[in-house]
Design a protein around this motif. Structure first.
Motif, PDB file in Angstrom:
ATOM      1  N   GLY A  40      -4.628  21.266  59.481  1.00 24.12           N
ATOM      2  CA  GLY A  40      -3.174  21.239  59.366  1.00 24.12           C
ATOM      3  C   GLY A  40      -2.490  21.154  60.713  1.00 24.12           C
ATOM      4  N   VAL A  41      -2.941  21.944  61.672  1.00 19.45           N
ATOM      5  CA  VAL A  41      -2.354  21.913  63.013  1.00 19.45           C
ATOM      6  C   VAL A  41      -2.621  20.565  63.677  1.00 19.45           C
ATOM      7  CG1 VAL A  41      -2.545  22.913  65.330  1.00 19.45           C
ATOM      8  CG2 VAL A  41      -2.387  24.402  63.336  1.00 19.45           C
ATOM      9  N   ALA A  42      -3.828  20.012  63.499  1.00 16.78           N
ATOM     10  CA  ALA A  42      -4.135  18.695  64.072  1.00 16.78           C
ATOM     11  C   ALA A  42      -3.221  17.626  63.493  1.00 16.78           C
ATOM     12  CB  ALA A  42      -5.600  18.347  63.811  1.00 16.78           C
ATOM     13  N   LEU A  43      -2.962  17.681  62.206  1.00 15.45           N
ATOM     14  CA  LEU A  43      -2.041  16.722  61.592  1.00 15.45           C
ATOM     15  C   LEU A  43      -0.664  16.792  62.234  1.00 15.45           C
ATOM     16  CD1 LEU A  43      -2.767  17.016  57.759  1.00 15.45           C
ATOM     17  CD2 LEU A  43      -3.067  14.992  59.177  1.00 15.45           C
ATOM     18  N   VAL A  44      -0.155  17.999  62.376  1.00 19.52           N
ATOM     19  CA  VAL A  44       1.186  18.173  62.919  1.00 19.52           C
ATOM     20  C   VAL A  44       1.246  17.793  64.388  1.00 19.52           C
ATOM     21  CG1 VAL A  44       2.959  19.893  63.426  1.00 19.52           C
ATOM     22  CG2 VAL A  44       1.803  19.919  61.220  1.00 19.52           C
ATOM     23  N   MET A  45       0.253  18.209  65.167  1.00 24.95           N
ATOM     24  CA  MET A  45       0.310  17.999  66.614  1.00 24.95           C
ATOM     25  C   MET A  45      -0.005  16.561  67.027  1.00 24.95           C
ATOM     26  SD  MET A  45       1.234  20.922  67.730  1.00 24.95           S
ATOM     27  CE  MET A  45       0.896  21.020  69.454  1.00 24.95           C
ATOM     28  N   PHE A  46      -1.048  15.996  66.468  1.00 25.88           N
ATOM     29  CA  PHE A  46      -1.491  14.694  66.956  1.00 25.88           C
ATOM     30  C   PHE A  46      -0.838  13.528  66.232  1.00 25.88           C
ATOM     31  CE2 PHE A  46      -5.165  17.527  67.942  1.00 25.88           C
ATOM     32  CZ  PHE A  46      -4.936  17.587  69.303  1.00 25.88           C
ATOM     33  N   ILE A  47      -0.736  13.611  64.925  1.00 26.82           N
ATOM     34  CA  ILE A  47      -0.128  12.503  64.190  1.00 26.82           C
ATOM     35  C   ILE A  47       1.387  12.590  64.278  1.00 26.82           C
ATOM     36  CG2 ILE A  47       0.136  11.456  61.904  1.00 26.82           C
ATOM     37  CD1 ILE A  47      -2.710  12.382  61.290  1.00 26.82           C
ATOM     38  N   GLY A  48       1.920  13.788  64.126  1.00 28.41           N
ATOM     39  CA  GLY A  48       3.366  13.958  64.128  1.00 28.41           C
ATOM     40  C   GLY A  48       3.972  14.051  65.501  1.00 28.41           C
ATOM     41  N   VAL A  50       4.452  16.665  67.284  1.00 24.71           N
ATOM     42  CA  VAL A  50       5.223  17.882  67.482  1.00 24.71           C
ATOM     43  C   VAL A  50       4.641  18.635  68.664  1.00 24.71           C
ATOM     44  CG1 VAL A  50       5.876  20.095  66.439  1.00 24.71           C
ATOM     45  CG2 VAL A  50       5.857  18.032  65.054  1.00 24.71           C
ATOM     46  N   GLY A  51       5.509  19.138  69.503  1.00 30.15           N
ATOM     47  CA  GLY A  51       5.072  19.890  70.665  1.00 30.15           C
ATOM     48  C   GLY A  51       5.187  19.094  71.957  1.00 30.15           C
ATOM     49  N   GLU A  52       5.341  17.784  71.857  1.00 26.45           N
ATOM     50  CA  GLU A  52       5.524  16.977  73.051  1.00 26.45           C
ATOM     51  C   GLU A  52       6.971  17.095  73.508  1.00 26.45           C
ATOM     52  OE1 GLU A  52       4.368  13.023  72.079  1.00 26.45           O
ATOM     53  OE2 GLU A  52       2.367  13.605  71.448  1.00 26.45           O
ATOM     54  N   GLU A  53       7.184  17.006  74.828  1.00 27.76           N
ATOM     55  CA  GLU A  53       8.536  17.143  75.359  1.00 27.76           C
ATOM     56  C   GLU A  53       9.396  15.969  74.920  1.00 27.76           C
ATOM     57  OE1 GLU A  53       9.236  18.205  79.398  1.00 27.76           O
ATOM     58  OE2 GLU A  53       7.297  19.206  79.521  1.00 27.76           O
ATOM     59  N   GLY A  54      10.623  16.268  74.557  1.00 22.57           N
ATOM     60  CA  GLY A  54      11.567  15.236  74.153  1.00 22.57           C
ATOM     61  C   GLY A  54      11.365  14.731  72.737  1.00 22.57           C
ATOM     62  N   THR A  55      10.446  15.326  71.996  1.00 19.19           N
ATOM     63  CA  THR A  55      10.197  14.890  70.625  1.00 19.19           C
ATOM     64  C   THR A  55      11.070  15.700  69.684  1.00 19.19           C
ATOM     65  OG1 THR A  55       7.907  14.400  71.176  1.00 19.19           O
ATOM     66  CG2 THR A  55       8.458  14.566  68.848  1.00 19.19           C
ATOM     67  N   GLU A  56      11.831  14.997  68.881  1.00 23.26           N
ATOM     68  CA  GLU A  56      12.637  15.669  67.866  1.00 23.26           C
ATOM     69  C   GLU A  56      11.851  15.733  66.562  1.00 23.26           C
ATOM     70  OE1 GLU A  56      16.508  14.076  67.387  1.00 23.26           O
ATOM     71  OE2 GLU A  56      16.851  13.909  69.536  1.00 23.26           O
ATOM     72  N   ILE A  57      12.122  16.744  65.808  1.00 26.99           N
ATOM     73  CA  ILE A  57      11.441  16.890  64.534  1.00 26.99           C
ATOM     74  C   ILE A  57      12.189  16.057  63.500  1.00 26.99           C
ATOM     75  CG2 ILE A  57      10.804  18.486  62.709  1.00 26.99           C
ATOM     76  CD1 ILE A  57      10.355  20.597  64.799  1.00 26.99           C
ATOM     77  N   GLY A  58      11.500  15.080  62.965  1.00 29.15           N
ATOM     78  CA  GLY A  58      12.079  14.184  61.973  1.00 29.15           C
ATOM     79  C   GLY A  58      11.414  14.365  60.622  1.00 29.15           C
ATOM     80  N   PRO A  59      11.677  13.439  59.711  1.00 28.18           N
ATOM     81  CA  PRO A  59      11.107  13.556  58.361  1.00 28.18           C
ATOM     82  C   PRO A  59       9.581  13.526  58.343  1.00 28.18           C
ATOM     83  CG  PRO A  59      12.804  11.849  58.430  1.00 28.18           C
ATOM     84  CD  PRO A  59      12.599  12.331  59.814  1.00 28.18           C
ATOM     85  N   ILE A  62       8.307  16.954  59.457  1.00 25.47           N
ATOM     86  CA  ILE A  62       8.537  17.961  58.422  1.00 25.47           C
ATOM     87  C   ILE A  62       7.521  17.797  57.294  1.00 25.47           C
ATOM     88  CG2 ILE A  62      10.157  18.732  56.635  1.00 25.47           C
ATOM     89  CD1 ILE A  62      12.399  18.156  58.648  1.00 25.47           C
ATOM     90  N   ALA A  63       7.268  16.545  56.910  1.00 29.18           N
ATOM     91  CA  ALA A  63       6.274  16.289  55.858  1.00 29.18           C
ATOM     92  C   ALA A  63       4.891  16.768  56.302  1.00 29.18           C
ATOM     93  CB  ALA A  63       6.239  14.808  55.518  1.00 29.18           C
ATOM     94  N   LEU A  64       4.542  16.548  57.556  1.00 30.41           N
ATOM     95  CA  LEU A  64       3.242  16.988  58.057  1.00 30.41           C
ATOM     96  C   LEU A  64       3.153  18.513  58.122  1.00 30.41           C
ATOM     97  CD1 LEU A  64       2.580  14.334  60.820  1.00 30.41           C
ATOM     98  CD2 LEU A  64       1.399  14.578  58.643  1.00 30.41           C
ATOM     99  N   ILE A  65       4.250  19.168  58.456  1.00 33.05           N
ATOM    100  CA  ILE A  65       4.262  20.628  58.481  1.00 33.05           C
ATOM    101  C   ILE A  65       4.065  21.171  57.063  1.00 33.05           C
ATOM    102  CG2 ILE A  65       5.737  22.657  58.868  1.00 33.05           C
ATOM    103  CD1 ILE A  65       6.861  21.121  61.331  1.00 33.05           C
ATOM    104  N   VAL A  66       4.702  20.528  56.075  1.00 28.83           N
ATOM    105  CA  VAL A  66       4.526  20.941  54.677  1.00 28.83           C
ATOM    106  C   VAL A  66       3.079  20.741  54.249  1.00 28.83           C
ATOM    107  CG1 VAL A  66       5.153  20.374  52.294  1.00 28.83           C
ATOM    108  CG2 VAL A  66       6.931  20.615  54.029  1.00 28.83           C
TER     109      VAL A  66
END
Length: 159
Positions: A40-48, A50-59, A62-66
């Motif tokens: 789950g964390v790999a999905l969110v961090m690498f595909i999505g 999330v966590g990179e500077e300047g990255t906004e959380i988009g749809p 959010i889907a990957l976090i779910v």
């Protein structure tokens, strides 16, 4: 004075589980939960991203976090089912083995239902949750007669 007769008490219920198998089951449960959480964390961090500077959380994020949260919950449900199967596999009640016949998706579905009911009743339904969970667990248990071993009771078989 009347003489009291001693009544022999026969208890044919036993638990055959051992510490090492319990520890092994716990280790397996922790590994499965860790693997599901890691995926789950790999999905969110690498595909999505999330966590990179300047990255906004988009749809997508959010889907990957779910999806990640669902994977962790599925791992927890699987771990609970695995523990219940270990516990019932090592239980004999009145000469009958106990079998647990549920799966993680059934438990997960009920957890979603119970959470929804708790939210819409503003927490009131939470008072009934321990009873609901216990009823669900018991409804998925069945007794299997131990053939070839006489525990002293009468079995009724369907032929």
């Amino acid at each position: 004075m009347a003489k009291k007769n001693k009544v022999a008490k026969v208890n044919n219920s036993v638990f055959t589980g051992r510490l090492l198998t319990l520890i092994g089951t716990w280790i397996l449960m922790i590994l499965i939960i860790a693997i599901m959480a890691g995926v789950g964390v790999a999905l969110v961090m690498f595909i999505g991203g999330v966590g990179e500077e300047g990255t906004e959380i988009g749809p997508l994020q959010i889907a990957l976090i779910v999806v990640a949260a669902f994977l962790v919950l599925l791992g927890l449900a699987w771990a609970e089912i695995r523990f219940m199967k270990w516990e019932t596999k090592n239980t004999i009640i009145s000469g009958n083995k106990v079998n647990f016949n549920a799966n993680a998706f059934q438990l997960l579905g009920n957890c979603f239902k119970w959470t929804f009911l708790t939210i819409i009743t503003v927490g009131i339904y939470a008072f009934w949750l321990p009873i609901k969970v216990r009823k669900w667990k018991v409804s998925h248990m069945e007794l299997q007669p131990v053939y070839g071993y006489d525990y002293g009771q009468v079995h009724f078989y369907n032929y």
